[in-house]
Design a protein around this motif. Structure first.
Motif, PDB file in Angstrom:
ATOM      1  N   MET A   1       2.200   4.929  -5.531  1.00  0.00           N
ATOM      2  CA  MET A   1       2.399   3.795  -4.589  1.00  0.00           C
ATOM      3  C   MET A   1       2.755   2.579  -5.584  1.00  0.00           C
ATOM      4  N   LYS A   2       3.783   1.996  -4.945  1.00  0.00           N
ATOM      5  CA  LYS A   2       4.416   0.920  -5.659  1.00  0.00           C
ATOM      6  C   LYS A   2       3.224  -0.324  -5.597  1.00  0.00           C
ATOM      7  N   GLU A  35      -0.441  -8.536  -7.557  1.00  0.00           N
ATOM      8  CA  GLU A  35       0.997  -7.812  -7.695  1.00  0.00           C
ATOM      9  C   GLU A  35       0.960  -6.937  -9.111  1.00  0.00           C
ATOM     10  N   ASP A  36       0.429  -7.262  -9.945  1.00  0.00           N
ATOM     11  CA  ASP A  36       0.519  -6.683 -11.309  1.00  0.00           C
ATOM     12  C   ASP A  36      -0.549  -5.499 -11.108  1.00  0.00           C
ATOM     13  N   LYS A  37      -1.436  -5.478 -10.755  1.00  0.00           N
ATOM     14  CA  LYS A  37      -2.799  -4.645 -10.642  1.00  0.00           C
ATOM     15  C   LYS A  37      -2.873  -3.432  -9.477  1.00  0.00           C
ATOM     16  N   GLY A  38      -2.248  -4.014  -8.310  1.00  0.00           N
ATOM     17  CA  GLY A  38      -2.215  -3.249  -7.229  1.00  0.00           C
ATOM     18  C   GLY A  38      -3.199  -3.410  -6.182  1.00  0.00           C
ATOM     19  N   LEU A  39      -3.131  -3.093  -4.874  1.00  0.00           N
ATOM     20  CA  LEU A  39      -4.099  -3.402  -4.022  1.00  0.00           C
ATOM     21  C   LEU A  39      -5.731  -2.418  -4.125  1.00  0.00           C
ATOM     22  N   LYS A  40      -5.478  -1.515  -4.656  1.00  0.00           N
ATOM     23  CA  LYS A  40      -6.872  -1.047  -5.064  1.00  0.00           C
ATOM     24  C   LYS A  40      -7.978  -1.695  -6.045  1.00  0.00           C
ATOM     25  N   ASN A  77       5.951  -1.787   0.196  1.00  0.00           N
ATOM     26  CA  ASN A  77       5.246  -2.713  -0.777  1.00  0.00           C
ATOM     27  C   ASN A  77       5.456  -4.173  -0.571  1.00  0.00           C
ATOM     28  N   HIS A  78       6.116  -4.620   0.520  1.00  0.00           N
ATOM     29  CA  HIS A  78       6.380  -6.164   0.832  1.00  0.00           C
ATOM     30  C   HIS A  78       5.475  -6.573   1.711  1.00  0.00           C
ATOM     31  N   TYR A  79       4.938  -7.763   1.399  1.00  0.00           N
ATOM     32  CA  TYR A  79       3.921  -8.348   2.144  1.00  0.00           C
ATOM     33  C   TYR A  79       4.282 -10.205   2.360  1.00  0.00           C
ATOM     34  N   TRP A  80       3.736 -10.717   3.424  1.00  0.00           N
ATOM     35  CA  TRP A  80       4.239 -11.937   3.542  1.00  0.00           C
ATOM     36  C   TRP A  80       2.952 -12.786   3.908  1.00  0.00           C
TER      37      TRP A  80
END
Length: 114
Positions: A1-2, A35-40, A77-80
């Protein structure tokens, strides 16, 4: 996952502009870290929290100042980020969640019409 990519508009820019410099830097650094490390990783480190279906908050604290940014997933992987606020209570105020939902619907309709 991006890893996620965050964007935002005028409402969040206005919020950032109104913050003390240290608070603004801290909040933007949290966004960059997500953004660098990811959501998890962000969830494990409590940088983010789910509020509702496709509605989340970015969590930042600098000293006794607690800032939040409400965001949702646009696609992939785009969030607002809809808006931000300074938190003064333990719970996220219901009016801020409602505002996030309203702004999410407006953004989704706007993107649909493009």
């Amino acid at each position: 996952m991006k890893n996620p990519e965050f964007d935002w508009g005028d409402k969040f820019d206005s919020f950032l502009d109104g913050l003390p410099d240290d608070d603004e830097v801290k909040l933007l650094k949290i966004i960059e870290n997500i953004e660098d490390k990811g959501l998890k990783v962000a969830q494990r480190l409590e940088w983010i929290k789910k509020l509702d279906t496709n509605l989340y908050e970015i969590r930042s604290k600098f000293g006794s100042n607690i800032q939040r940014g409400i965001y949702f997933q646009l696609q992939d992987n785009h969030y607002w980020i809809t808006h931000g606020f300074t938190k003064k209570t333990q719970r996220t105020p219901k009016n801020e969640i409602a505002k996030g939902k309203k702004l999410r619907e407006e953004k989704l309709k706007e993107d649909e019409n493009e």
